[in-house]
Each structure stands twice: as C-alpha cells, then as structure tokens.
Design an enzyme around this catalytic site. Sequence first.
Site: not given
Ligand SMILES: [Zn+2]
Length: 399
Positions: A165, A201, A203, A284
């Site tokens: 990110h 991931d 996200h 995650d």
């Molecule tokens: Zn994540």
Amino acid sequence: MLTLNCIQFSFISKIEYYGFTMHPESENSLPKHCGQALFVGSDVYREAAFGKHHPLSIIRVAGVVDLCQMLGWFDHEQFRQSPQASVDQLKKFHHTDYIDALIEADTTGSVTREVRERYRIGTMENPLFAGLFRRASTAVGGSIRAAELAMEGRVVFHPSGGTHHGRANRASGFCYFNDPVFAILTFLEMGISRVLYVDLDAHHGDGVQDAFAQDARVMTISIHEEKRWPHSGLVEDRAAGSARNLPVPRDFNDNELDYLIDNAVLPLAGDFKPGALVITCGADALEGDPLSRLALSNSGLWTAVEKLVQDNERSVVLGGGGYNPWTVVRCWSGLWGRLSGRRIPDALAPEIRSFLQGFECDLIDQDEIPGNWITSLADPWNDGPVRSEVSRLPGLVLN
Ligand SMILES: [Zn+2]
C-alpha cells in the site's frame, strides 16, 4: 542435501506426503526451482515495532524463522541477509521530501500536525516507533536483493516484504515504503522486459498497481476481498490497461482460488509472457484472520503460489498482511517448506506446539483457537463450491 530432498519427495505419494487428502486439482509437482530456493531476512524484524496495540505488533517473520529452524528447514546456505536500502535507492520511487520527513520523524520521535497530515505518519495506522526507518528501508533492501538473486534463475522468498500500500509520497495501510515496487524495478533495471505482479493479499494491491499504471512492461493482477479497505480494485479497474482486478466475496474458499488461478491468472500470464514474477502473498486471506473475511487454507495459498512459480524462471515471493500470528507463522513457514522442497510434517513436535502456544494476539480470543493451529502446519484444503460471483470473473478480465 536439497537435491536429495527433491528426489525423496518425488517417490512419496502426495496424499501420504501431506498427511491429508488434497483437492485433486491442487496436486502439483514441486517447482522446478527445488533446491535453489533462497530466504532473505534480517534480525531487524526481531525488534519490537508498531507499538503495543497495533495489528502488526504480533510475532510474524521472526516466528517464521524460529519455526523453520525448529523444523530443520533453515540452513545457512539458503539464507541471505537483507541489506538496508540507501536513500538514493529509495528515491527511485519515493519522493525526497517524504523520505526526509520519515528520517526526521524517526530521529526525533515526533511529527508536526502538518507532517502527519501530509505524509500520514505518526498516526494510529502508521505509527512512529524506534527503528522505523531502518526497518522500512530494510524491507526495501530485501526486495531489491531478492530480485537480484532471482535473476540467477531461482525462487527467492522474502516474507518481510509485501508492503503493497505504500505510496511514492506518503504512508498508507501500515506501509511506509513500497518494497514490491522495488523488486519489480530491480528486474526491469536488470534487463527483464516484462514483469508480472500477482497480489494474493486480502486487500487490493493499490500502491503497486498505481506505481506501474502507465508502464506497459508491468502487468499487475490482484485477487482481494470486495467491499474492503482500500475500496479500490473493482473488476472494471484496469488502470491504464496493465492492471487486472479480481474482487472476491466473503468466505472465498480454496476451490475458488484454484479456479481463478487456472482460469484467469495463468491465462493472463500466458499471454503476457513475463520474464520475471513478483508475488505478494499476504496471509490475511486465510480463515481466522481478524481483519478480513476470506476463508482460504494455507494449503490453498501454497498451491496457488506453486502454480505461479512453476511457470516462471525468476520469482520473488513476498509476505504482506496477516494479523493472526498462528495462521501467519504457519502459512509462511509452510510456504518456505514447499518452495524449498521440504516435507510438510503430519504433526508438529511438542517443542513446536509449545512455541505456537506461547503466541499472543489482542485480536484473537484465546478460547477460540482451534487445535490445529497448534498441532499441525498444514490446514486441510477448504473445499467449497465455486460461486457464480467468482466463476464470472475470468470472463470479465480476460478480454
Ligand atoms: Zn492485507
């Protein structure tokens, strides 16, 4: 020694080998890099970080190193130290004023309100802590090193990487810099003409996608939970053409991931013909993670990574998110085992069970820890239907 492991592996049936029944389509031969895998790491990750109650204050990569050592999977020849990236290296992606602000904040232990708002550092999300700059720049140095080593025709595992990110001019989502960007840049600088980035991931890999949105040499593919922060990465989002996004519903299972790898990611990779691969393998998306609601098993994630790595001569496999110490440490330890051709044990020895029992996490109720998080390394394959929300995705990203 490693070659021997590979030979031994090939003589044992997979069913017997993993100690549980695997989904038939998940059975793969080992990556062709078996015996050549390297692990990049640093003792910097043993130091406390992020403050006491941050989701990343749990044991993660240090636990992976310790568990792999207990399993006898960590020999000196396969380990490479992660150097700290220099400021000049960081400037290849990050803005000078942001790097300077991070160094100043790390040195003084404080930020002004203006700096906090401009660079998003010194916040609950991206807190200041002792050693912040060294830790963040070591993750970048590790991803640069991993790509350099992968150029020799290897798979290189760097579980401290995966800060996907991070933005050129600010921190975001617990990420101060963006080390996957540097792995990709290193491949490009070393003469690779096309690099594939796959983000598993939970996200969306927004920072990496946006970094290469205008760059036809890089294709980014992200599989992530829909309607979850950072709320980007919709299926129609292709950046300037080089991105593909596969947002998936809650309870995403192993069959669904396997389906998307076979029917979307591998065909896209086949058309793109990358010279190198970078994977962010956050943990995650596993069942039991407190910050997302996907339901993969570690076996499902390992199989996906293996399928991708098998077709690429040069691969860097990074870590990423993951906020449950039991699922994170077991997942990345087993991933290293699979990538380096080790036998995954059916059950864990008493000293390893004690080690896992000693983990702590504010976000997980100790009474709700399933027994297999302590007694085994591999989760059973999480079977389930391939729902229509998932089976429609290849048709939307392939044309
Ligand atoms: Zn994540």
